[in-house]
Design a protein around this motif. Structure first.
Motif, PDB file in Angstrom:
ATOM      1  N   ALA A  80      35.800  44.721  40.188  1.00  0.00           N
ATOM      2  CA  ALA A  80      35.625  43.274  40.655  1.00  0.00           C
ATOM      3  C   ALA A  80      35.131  42.346  39.649  1.00  0.00           C
ATOM      4  O   ALA A  80      35.588  41.016  39.616  1.00  0.00           O
ATOM      5  CB  ALA A  80      34.543  43.313  41.791  1.00  0.00           C
ATOM      6  N   ASP A  81      34.172  42.949  38.841  1.00  0.00           N
ATOM      7  CA  ASP A  81      33.839  41.893  37.617  1.00  0.00           C
ATOM      8  C   ASP A  81      34.751  41.718  36.759  1.00  0.00           C
ATOM      9  O   ASP A  81      34.917  40.548  36.372  1.00  0.00           O
ATOM     10  CB  ASP A  81      32.550  42.633  37.129  1.00  0.00           C
ATOM     11  CG  ASP A  81      31.243  42.735  38.087  1.00  0.00           C
ATOM     12  OD1 ASP A  81      31.156  41.995  38.626  1.00  0.00           O
ATOM     13  OD2 ASP A  81      30.318  43.604  37.588  1.00  0.00           O
ATOM     14  N   ARG A  82      35.527  42.488  36.512  1.00  0.00           N
ATOM     15  CA  ARG A  82      36.560  42.474  35.475  1.00  0.00           C
ATOM     16  C   ARG A  82      37.712  41.482  35.910  1.00  0.00           C
ATOM     17  O   ARG A  82      38.203  40.409  35.199  1.00  0.00           O
ATOM     18  CB  ARG A  82      37.290  43.835  35.035  1.00  0.00           C
ATOM     19  CG  ARG A  82      38.501  43.784  34.032  1.00  0.00           C
ATOM     20  CD  ARG A  82      39.023  45.009  33.950  1.00  0.00           C
ATOM     21  NE  ARG A  82      40.511  44.784  33.200  1.00  0.00           N
ATOM     22  CZ  ARG A  82      41.155  45.889  33.515  1.00  0.00           C
ATOM     23  NH1 ARG A  82      40.960  47.177  34.019  1.00  0.00           N
ATOM     24  NH2 ARG A  82      42.539  45.771  33.005  1.00  0.00           N
ATOM     25  N   ALA A  83      38.007  41.817  37.638  1.00  0.00           N
ATOM     26  CA  ALA A  83      38.852  40.807  38.108  1.00  0.00           C
ATOM     27  C   ALA A  83      38.446  39.254  38.083  1.00  0.00           C
ATOM     28  O   ALA A  83      39.167  38.581  37.814  1.00  0.00           O
ATOM     29  CB  ALA A  83      38.955  41.220  39.461  1.00  0.00           C
ATOM     30  N   VAL A  84      37.125  39.187  38.159  1.00  0.00           N
ATOM     31  CA  VAL A  84      36.432  37.776  38.278  1.00  0.00           C
ATOM     32  C   VAL A  84      36.700  37.219  36.883  1.00  0.00           C
ATOM     33  O   VAL A  84      36.814  36.208  36.669  1.00  0.00           O
ATOM     34  CB  VAL A  84      35.077  37.642  38.976  1.00  0.00           C
ATOM     35  CG1 VAL A  84      34.599  36.473  38.510  1.00  0.00           C
ATOM     36  CG2 VAL A  84      35.134  38.110  40.271  1.00  0.00           C
ATOM     37  N   GLY A  85      36.384  38.173  35.809  1.00  0.00           N
ATOM     38  CA  GLY A  85      36.506  37.644  34.536  1.00  0.00           C
ATOM     39  C   GLY A  85      37.891  37.055  34.287  1.00  0.00           C
ATOM     40  O   GLY A  85      38.014  36.042  33.288  1.00  0.00           O
ATOM     41  N   ALA A  86      38.838  37.948  34.497  1.00  0.00           N
ATOM     42  CA  ALA A  86      40.224  37.492  34.149  1.00  0.00           C
ATOM     43  C   ALA A  86      40.502  36.209  35.019  1.00  0.00           C
ATOM     44  O   ALA A  86      41.104  35.373  34.399  1.00  0.00           O
ATOM     45  CB  ALA A  86      41.194  38.808  34.592  1.00  0.00           C
ATOM     46  N   LEU A  87      40.006  35.911  36.166  1.00  0.00           N
ATOM     47  CA  LEU A  87      40.312  34.784  36.838  1.00  0.00           C
ATOM     48  C   LEU A  87      39.667  33.584  36.107  1.00  0.00           C
ATOM     49  O   LEU A  87      40.431  32.611  35.851  1.00  0.00           O
ATOM     50  CB  LEU A  87      39.955  34.827  38.400  1.00  0.00           C
ATOM     51  CG  LEU A  87      39.869  33.468  38.834  1.00  0.00           C
ATOM     52  CD1 LEU A  87      41.492  33.270  39.381  1.00  0.00           C
ATOM     53  CD2 LEU A  87      38.914  33.584  40.236  1.00  0.00           C
ATOM     54  N   GLN A  88      38.666  33.896  35.811  1.00  0.00           N
ATOM     55  CA  GLN A  88      37.721  32.667  35.356  1.00  0.00           C
ATOM     56  C   GLN A  88      38.467  32.288  33.956  1.00  0.00           C
ATOM     57  O   GLN A  88      38.297  31.028  33.446  1.00  0.00           O
ATOM     58  CB  GLN A  88      36.259  33.061  34.953  1.00  0.00           C
ATOM     59  CG  GLN A  88      35.507  32.927  36.398  1.00  0.00           C
ATOM     60  CD  GLN A  88      34.164  33.635  36.267  1.00  0.00           C
ATOM     61  OE1 GLN A  88      33.704  33.782  35.288  1.00  0.00           O
ATOM     62  NE2 GLN A  88      33.355  33.423  37.339  1.00  0.00           N
ATOM     63  N   ALA A  89      38.942  33.306  33.162  1.00  0.00           N
ATOM     64  CA  ALA A  89      39.422  33.179  31.993  1.00  0.00           C
ATOM     65  C   ALA A  89      40.793  32.246  32.020  1.00  0.00           C
ATOM     66  O   ALA A  89      41.084  31.363  31.324  1.00  0.00           O
ATOM     67  CB  ALA A  89      39.781  34.402  31.192  1.00  0.00           C
TER      68      ALA A  89
END
Length: 225
Positions: free
Chosen positions: A203-212
């Motif tokens: 989840a944290d990695r997915a959110v990071g990719a989205l925010q990027a």
């Protein structure tokens, strides 16, 4: 007495249609905007939309009033409408809210990820790569919408998805402008990372990719306005 009153009401009231004509036109216009059918600088008329939808001008005008109220469309001149100009202040505001709302949607979607969900994302990713290779902005905007909203629907929150849709009605037409910047390639790398993270329950990695992805588009658009 109560039963008699209800019977009288039923006898005098026409049953409501499940979807009014205005709502149908509104949803079709939303789809046109979200899927890349109207680009910044492109003008359309009430008459042309009414003809395309095979309806009278009235429901088109009513739907346009709703879309104008949320900032998705604006009157260009007379009976001509188009995408409103994007200001730096509006871009800043939209980006801040997108980061909050869409991050929540991705986190919830990640918690509900499953093989069927990932299988549905894979062909959309391929369409995005095709759009990148062919520099097809309309194809890219439509596929970008399909990818993000398939993810957001996985969050299983119609209220949340509705909030995201209002934001995208205001920002997605400007994704046409990303073509010349090379952002299609960068954004697709973020999409691949997001897909991989959803498959790995990260989840944290997915959110990071989205925010990027959101921040990358913001930087390009802020240089263009």
């Amino acid at each position: 007495m109560w039963d008699q009153e209800m019977s009288a009401i039923r006898g005098s009231v026409t049953p409501l249609r499940k979807e009014t004509l205005q709502d149908g036109v509104f949803r079709r216009l939303c789809g046109l905007i979200l899927e890349g059918g109207i680009a910044p600088g492109q003008s359309i008329t009430v008459a042309s939309l009414a003809e395309a939808f095979d309806v009278s001008p009235m429901p088109v005008r009513e739907a346009l009033t709703r879309l104008t109220a949320i900032g998705a469309l604006t009157v260009v001149s007379g009976r001509t409408i188009g995408i409103p100009k994007l200001t730096r202040e509006r871009l800043d505001d939209l980006t801040r809210v997108r980061l909050e709302v869409e991050s929540t949607a991705v986190r919830w979607a990640s918690e509900r990820s499953n093989p069927q969900f990932l299988a549905e994302l894979a062909p959309i990713l391929e369409r995005l790569r095709l759009a990148e290779r062919t520099a097809d902005a309309t194809l890219y905007v439509g596929a970008n919408y399909d990818l993000h909203f398939r993810i957001y629907r996985q969050a299983s929150s119609p209220v949340l998805v509705g909030m995201v849709e209002v934001l995208w009605l205001q920002i997605s037409p400007y994704f046409h402008l990303l073509r010349e910047s090379g952002n299609f390639h960068i954004s697709n790398d973020r999409h691949e990372e997001l897909f991989d993270a959803l498959g790995a329950s990260g989840a944290d990695r997915a959110v990071g990719a989205l925010q990027a992805d959101i921040n990358g588009a913001y930087r390009v658009l802020s240089d263009l306005i």
